[in-house]
Motif scaffolding. Structure first.
Motif, short mmCIF file in Angstrom:
data_model
loop_
_atom_site.label_atom_id
_atom_site.label_comp_id
_atom_site.label_asym_id
_atom_site.label_seq_id
_atom_site.Cartn_x
_atom_site.Cartn_y
_atom_site.Cartn_z
N MET A 195 0.85 -1.20 0.00
CA MET A 195 0.00 0.00 0.00
C MET A 195 0.89 1.25 0.00
SD MET A 195 -3.21 0.88 0.23
CE MET A 195 -4.17 2.31 0.62
N THR A 196 0.55 2.15 -0.83
CA THR A 196 1.30 3.39 -0.94
C THR A 196 0.59 4.49 -0.16
OG1 THR A 196 2.15 5.02 -2.48
CG2 THR A 196 0.10 4.00 -3.08
N ASP A 197 1.33 5.48 0.27
CA ASP A 197 0.69 6.62 0.91
C ASP A 197 0.37 7.71 -0.11
OD1 ASP A 197 3.25 7.48 0.40
OD2 ASP A 197 3.63 8.23 2.42
N GLN A 198 0.61 7.42 -1.39
CA GLN A 198 0.29 8.37 -2.46
C GLN A 198 -1.19 8.31 -2.86
OE1 GLN A 198 2.17 10.73 -3.59
NE2 GLN A 198 4.05 10.10 -2.62
N VAL A 199 -1.90 7.24 -2.48
CA VAL A 199 -3.30 7.10 -2.85
C VAL A 199 -4.17 7.44 -1.63
CG1 VAL A 199 -5.10 5.51 -3.64
CG2 VAL A 199 -2.80 5.34 -4.59
N ILE A 200 -5.04 8.41 -1.81
CA ILE A 200 -5.91 8.89 -0.73
C ILE A 200 -7.23 8.14 -0.79
CG2 ILE A 200 -7.13 10.90 0.18
CD1 ILE A 200 -5.00 12.61 -1.31
N LYS A 201 -7.66 7.59 0.35
CA LYS A 201 -8.97 6.96 0.42
C LYS A 201 -10.00 8.08 0.55
CE LYS A 201 -7.75 2.46 2.18
NZ LYS A 201 -7.72 1.89 0.87
N LEU A 202 -10.88 8.16 -0.43
CA LEU A 202 -11.85 9.25 -0.47
C LEU A 202 -13.19 8.83 0.10
CD1 LEU A 202 -11.10 10.51 -4.09
CD2 LEU A 202 -10.33 11.54 -1.95
N ASN A 203 -13.85 9.78 0.77
CA ASN A 203 -15.24 9.63 1.17
C ASN A 203 -16.02 10.74 0.46
OD1 ASN A 203 -14.95 12.06 2.66
ND2 ASN A 203 -14.27 10.93 4.45
N THR A 204 -17.29 10.83 0.70
CA THR A 204 -18.12 11.80 -0.02
C THR A 204 -17.60 13.22 0.17
OG1 THR A 204 -20.00 10.33 0.28
CG2 THR A 204 -20.49 12.58 -0.38
N GLU A 205 -17.28 13.57 1.40
CA GLU A 205 -16.82 14.93 1.71
C GLU A 205 -15.48 15.24 1.06
OE1 GLU A 205 -15.39 16.93 5.74
OE2 GLU A 205 -17.49 16.30 5.82
N SER A 206 -14.51 14.34 1.20
CA SER A 206 -13.18 14.61 0.64
C SER A 206 -13.21 14.60 -0.89
CB SER A 206 -12.13 13.63 1.17
OG SER A 206 -12.46 12.30 0.86
N PHE A 207 -14.05 13.75 -1.48
CA PHE A 207 -14.19 13.74 -2.94
C PHE A 207 -14.72 15.09 -3.42
CE2 PHE A 207 -17.00 13.34 -6.61
CZ PHE A 207 -16.08 12.97 -7.57
N GLU A 208 -15.79 15.57 -2.80
CA GLU A 208 -16.38 16.85 -3.21
C GLU A 208 -15.38 17.99 -3.10
OE1 GLU A 208 -19.29 17.60 -4.59
OE2 GLU A 208 -19.97 15.52 -4.57
N GLU A 209 -14.58 17.95 -2.04
CA GLU A 209 -13.59 19.00 -1.83
C GLU A 209 -12.46 18.93 -2.87
OE1 GLU A 209 -10.09 19.64 1.36
OE2 GLU A 209 -12.09 19.34 2.23
N LEU A 210 -11.94 17.74 -3.11
CA LEU A 210 -10.78 17.59 -3.99
C LEU A 210 -11.10 17.74 -5.47
CD1 LEU A 210 -8.78 14.71 -2.28
CD2 LEU A 210 -8.13 17.11 -2.48
N TYR A 211 -12.25 17.25 -5.90
CA TYR A 211 -12.49 17.28 -7.35
C TYR A 211 -12.73 18.69 -7.87
CZ TYR A 211 -17.44 17.82 -8.75
OH TYR A 211 -18.68 18.31 -9.07
N GLN A 212 -13.04 19.61 -6.98
CA GLN A 212 -13.26 20.99 -7.41
C GLN A 212 -12.00 21.85 -7.32
OE1 GLN A 212 -16.90 22.71 -5.79
NE2 GLN A 212 -17.62 20.64 -5.38
N LYS A 213 -10.93 21.29 -6.76
CA LYS A 213 -9.68 22.04 -6.62
C LYS A 213 -8.98 22.19 -7.97
CE LYS A 213 -7.42 21.79 -2.45
NZ LYS A 213 -6.46 21.22 -1.54
N GLU A 214 -8.09 23.17 -8.02
CA GLU A 214 -7.26 23.36 -9.20
C GLU A 214 -6.26 22.22 -9.29
OE1 GLU A 214 -4.50 26.87 -10.43
OE2 GLU A 214 -6.47 27.66 -9.84
N GLY A 215 -5.96 21.79 -10.49
CA GLY A 215 -5.03 20.68 -10.67
C GLY A 215 -5.76 19.44 -11.14
#
Length: 107
Positions: free
Chosen positions: A1-21
């Protein structure tokens, strides 16, 4: 398991997918054979290319079905690539690491 992959939940997905990048999301389930085979491939690619401008995450569709529904996922494993809040690419099914990396880095 790598620490480069973030386990997403509904809240973190909503926050991250709208970010720049760029955000890459792998949708999977524990019972899915191809998903289990894809996991080390996804982690290997994340180790190679993930950084502060390219975030790689994963969503267990059994734990967070609303995300899969929102993205219109019909089969797994699915990899969805977002750039600056917009979907730019998607792939369904198992793929080798070089092909996955090429898909993600496509400009």
């Amino acid at each position: 398991m790598t620490d480069q992959v973030i386990k997403l939940n509904t809240e973190s997905f909503e926050e991250l997918y709208q970010k720049e990048g760029k955000l890459v999301v792998r949708l999977w389930a524990e019972w899915c054979g191809p998903c289990k085979m894809m996991s080390p491939i996804y982690n290997q690619v994340a180790d190679n290319i993930a950084d502060e401008k390219l975030i790689m995450g994963e969503v267990d569709i059994d734990a967070f079905p609303a995300i899969a529904t929102k993205l219109g996922v019909r089969g797994i494993p699915t990899v969805v690539i977002f750039e600056n809040g917009k979907e730019v690419n998607r792939s369904v099914g198992l793929m080798p690491a070089p092909e996955l990396q090429k898909l993600i880095l496509k400009e």
